[in-house]
Motif scaffolding. Structure first.
Motif, PDB file in Angstrom:
ATOM      1  N   GLY A 130       0.941  -0.937  -0.166  1.00 39.27           N
ATOM      2  CA  GLY A 130       0.047   0.077   0.107  1.00 39.27           C
ATOM      3  C   GLY A 130       1.067   1.286  -0.150  1.00 39.27           C
ATOM      4  N   THR A 165       1.439   3.999   2.562  1.00 36.45           N
ATOM      5  CA  THR A 165       1.728   3.775   3.772  1.00 36.45           C
ATOM      6  C   THR A 165       3.357   3.958   3.927  1.00 36.45           C
ATOM      7  OG1 THR A 165       0.535   1.787   4.951  1.00 36.45           O
ATOM      8  CG2 THR A 165      -0.574   4.929   4.488  1.00 36.45           C
ATOM      9  N   ASP A 170       4.267   0.054   4.823  1.00 36.06           N
ATOM     10  CA  ASP A 170       4.430  -0.429   3.509  1.00 36.06           C
ATOM     11  C   ASP A 170       5.063  -0.942   2.916  1.00 36.06           C
ATOM     12  OD1 ASP A 170       1.132  -1.472   3.787  1.00 36.06           O
ATOM     13  OD2 ASP A 170       0.767   0.158   3.039  1.00 36.06           O
TER      14      ASP A 170
HETATM   15 MG    MG Z   1      -0.890  -1.182   3.567  1.00 37.04          MG
END
Ligand code: MG
Ligand code: ATP
Length: 432
Positions: free
Chosen positions: A78, A80, A83
């Motif tokens: 992801g 962020t 991640d």
């Molecule tokens: Mg994530």
């Protein structure tokens, strides 16, 4: 890095995410992957759970990669800062990430389609390794990554189950199927009904010992026990070990002999209801049911398959004694002498349904589902099944569980199994 010297490809899953370790999210991704691999005739050797901490992730990835031929990593793709799977893996492989403008455009377009501007942090998802290939994500924004390195395949997939599943099916599994041709995979499922897992395992023990290189798995449920065998066929000439055709065929025959008339299907997707429907169609027969403790479950099961209208005449749900007498003609004195839960009443119910529905075969079910209502003579879980046909009537006495839901489910499955047995000319029960 040296490859493990076994014939079967070693496949591992690394599930990444603090939420998995906190127990707030269950690692359903690895079980989904395991099931899909098994269906392909491939096995999973190990699953590792690791949090988002870079050092732990690095260590877990390095160890798993060292052991495996194929490594599937899910989670942490992801936008962020927590991640970081892609970054850690790329670094470990000595690869560099660079912005892929077309992926960035795709991500922007996804946001635009929802009337939103793409947040800057999502740019991170368009960073792809030079030495890897993007795995398209048909249902989300972050693409996955595939690396082929030193004879190993590494797949990074998102943690979101729907995205992971779509990408696994669309890209990863087809690649694995190419990599490990069907001729090298062997998988067979034996679906059984009416025999306990422990008894099956005991009967199969000699074959299991004889064929220690085959993976044996038992999957029990209320509907019966599925026995799955997975083996590796010889590949690449004489250099790799595997189960040769003849031995595999001999093993399957041996399993069939041992399981005998408890075996109802060798197709993992074909249910007992479907087997019964096909058998009835083949005989040109119809069936009817008379149910007490299952309250219509046998009828529901018989009609859950498409095409059942050609073979299913109808059913009587006769819970009260009065209904058994009025609708099925069960004699009052039979009920008075033997009680509603008895072999003679089950038989009278089946015969009543046979006559009234004008069917070729009928089953009767009566029992004590529980948890209340049991007595020392007739405890919870006591169920009588009967099958009536123009040739005669047979009954079976079952001792099931303390659980109402299980008793109803098992009884309905075994009632259906009587019809299968009758159609196949197998023993159905004791003559009435
Ligand atoms: Mg994530
Ligand atoms: P995102 O873009 O949503 O951040 P991501 O690839 O970074 O995707 P995660 O952040 O690890 O994935 O997880 C996203 C969602 O998927 C979370 O709701 C998480 O609970 C769920 N999830 C992650 N890993 C698994 C797993 N192994 N099994 C089931 N669900 C998971």
């Amino acid at each position: 890095m040296t490859l493990p010297a076994t014939a079967a490809p070693r496949i591992e899953v690394l599930s990444v995410g603090d939420e998995l370790l906190a127990g707030t999210t269950q690692d359903t991704n690895s079980s989904f992957i395991a099931r899909e691999l098994f269906a392909l005739g491939l096995g999973l050797s190990r699953v590792t759970l690791v949090g988002d901490t870079a050092a732990d992730l690095r260590q877990a990835f390095a160890a798993a990669l060292d052991r495996s031929r194929v490594l599937i990593v899910t989670g942490g793709l992801g936008p962020t800062v927590d991640d970081r799977t892609k970054e850690v893996v790329a670094e470990h492989l000595g690869d560099e990430l660079e912005l892929d403008p077309s992926v960035l455009e795709d991500i922007r377009a996804r946001f635009a389609a929802r009337g939103r501007a793409m947040p800057e942090i999502n740019k991170k998802q368009a960073m792809l390794p030079r030495g890897g290939h993007a795995i398209p994500n048909p249902v989300g924004s972050a693409p996955g990554v595939h690396w082929s390195r030193a004879g190993r395949e590494i797949f990074l997939l998102p943690g979101v189950p729907a995205e992971m599943q779509a990408m696994l099916r669309a890209t990863v599994l087809p690649q694995l199927a190419l990599l490990f041709p069907a001729a090298e995979r062997r998988l067979v499922t034996f679906r059984t009904c009416g025999i306990a897992e422990s008894e099956l395992a005991e009967r199969l023990q000699p074959l299991m010992q004889q064929h220690g290189d085959v993976v044996w798995a038992f999957y029990p449920s209320w509907g019966g026990v599925d026995v799955k065998l997975r083996g590796q066929a010889p590949a690449g000439g004489v250099s790799r070990a595997g189960v040769a055709d003849e031995r595999w065929a001999g093993l399957c025959d041996g399993v069939r002999r041992v399981i005998g008339h408890y075996l109802y299907s060798e197709s993992p997707d074909v249910t007992l209801a479907e087997v019964v429907r096909r058998l009835l169609v083949a005989r040109g027969w119809t069936m009817a049911v008379a149910e007490s403790c299952t309250g219509g479950l046998v009828a529901a099961r018989a009609t859950e398959v498409s095409g059942s209208s050609a073979v299913f005449t109808g059913g009587f749900v006769t819970y009260a004694n009065e209904a058994k007498t009025a609708w099925l003609g069960v004699p009052e004195d039979l009920l008075a002498v033997h009680g509603a839960v008895s072999a003679p009443v089950a038989a009278a119910m089946a015969r009543g349904a046979l006559d009234r529905a004008g069917a070729h075969v009928a089953v009767g079910v009566t029992g004590i589902a529980g948890p209340k209502g049991g007595t020392p003579e007739k405890p919870v879980g006591l169920v009588f099944l009967a099958l009536a046909s123009p040739e005669g009537c047979w009954t079976r006495r079952l001792h099931l569980t303390q659980r109402r839901d299980m008793n109803r489910a098992i009884a309905s499955q075994l009632a259906l199994d009587l019809v299968r047995r009758h159609c196949c000319g197998l023993p159905v029960g004791d003559p009435e």
